[in-house]
Scaffold this motif. Sequence first.
Motif, mmCIF file in Angstrom:
data_model
loop_
_atom_site.group_PDB
_atom_site.id
_atom_site.type_symbol
_atom_site.label_atom_id
_atom_site.label_comp_id
_atom_site.label_asym_id
_atom_site.label_seq_id
_atom_site.Cartn_x
_atom_site.Cartn_y
_atom_site.Cartn_z
ATOM 1 N N VAL A 57 3.158 8.457 -8.519
ATOM 2 C CA VAL A 57 1.998 7.564 -8.575
ATOM 3 C C VAL A 57 2.447 6.198 -8.087
ATOM 4 O O VAL A 57 3.469 5.665 -8.540
ATOM 5 N N ARG A 81 6.514 2.895 -6.341
ATOM 6 C CA ARG A 81 6.328 4.089 -7.164
ATOM 7 C C ARG A 81 6.619 3.741 -8.619
ATOM 8 O O ARG A 81 7.654 3.165 -8.934
ATOM 9 N N ALA A 120 -2.222 3.904 -17.085
ATOM 10 C CA ALA A 120 -2.791 4.640 -15.953
ATOM 11 C C ALA A 120 -4.309 4.509 -15.921
ATOM 12 O O ALA A 120 -4.916 4.350 -14.857
ATOM 13 N N LEU A 168 -5.560 4.469 -11.833
ATOM 14 C CA LEU A 168 -4.630 5.068 -10.884
ATOM 15 C C LEU A 168 -5.005 6.497 -10.486
ATOM 16 O O LEU A 168 -4.413 7.062 -9.577
ATOM 17 N N VAL A 220 -4.624 9.556 -11.843
ATOM 18 C CA VAL A 220 -3.582 10.575 -11.963
ATOM 19 C C VAL A 220 -4.196 11.974 -12.054
ATOM 20 O O VAL A 220 -3.760 12.912 -11.377
ATOM 21 N N VAL A 270 3.769 13.584 -12.237
ATOM 22 C CA VAL A 270 3.215 13.748 -10.889
ATOM 23 C C VAL A 270 4.380 13.690 -9.911
ATOM 24 O O VAL A 270 5.139 12.718 -9.908
ATOM 25 N N THR A 309 6.520 10.539 -11.184
ATOM 26 C CA THR A 309 6.070 9.557 -12.175
ATOM 27 C C THR A 309 5.736 10.272 -13.479
ATOM 28 O O THR A 309 4.934 11.209 -13.492
#
Length: 238
Positions: A166, A179, A188, A193, A195, A213, A233
Amino acid sequence: MALRYRRILLKLSGEALMGEGSYGIDRVTLDGMAAQVARTAALGVQIGIVIGGGNIFRGVSAGAAGMDRAQADYMGMLATVINALALQDALRRSGVDCRVQSALTIEQVAEPYIRGKALRYLEEGKVVIFAAGTGNPFFTTDTAAALRGAEMAADIVLKATKVDGVYSADPKKDPHANRYRTLTFDEAIGRNLGVMDATAFALCREQKLPVCVFSIFKPGALERVVRGEDEGTLVTVS
């Protein structure tokens, strides 16, 4: 190095199976993913897999425009069954004992999803592929991954993508994008973000089920993740 995660739920997108194609399954890409799963299973990791259907459904997406949402979602579930059977074949050719369980009843090609049987398969060292999402329209395969991860008492949900984690911005557009090595669920969500979809993310946070991720296309990445190395991440409660 010792394993950090003994039981994982791997989420594969249908799009990842396309390779460089516009839709469908790329055989080289599929075999490469199967080889990574096979090497990871050989380490003693118990692996459940939820697979998407976007690569198959994309080929008929124009025809689905304007279609009833529930009907279109059932079509998407059938696409995941096609991908699950293709992955099962690739895994078997890699020497991995594998079972497909479907949330939709299609007994000619897959077992129905039965939690106790799936848990037994995992304990026996078999890879279990969960097809047809949750079996319900309006729920994504991300949500299916979170649900099956919780039901299987997985140590972590691994979201395999084409990007190695991410980022603070789109790395293809911003060369200075960073990253994130680790994030909390709240961070998040607060930074928007993306995800996973909101329902899946909420379930993982509620169950204190971490999410990683990472890029399935990076050689050895899956093995490094299960060993707890700096790969992708990691999203956790705190």
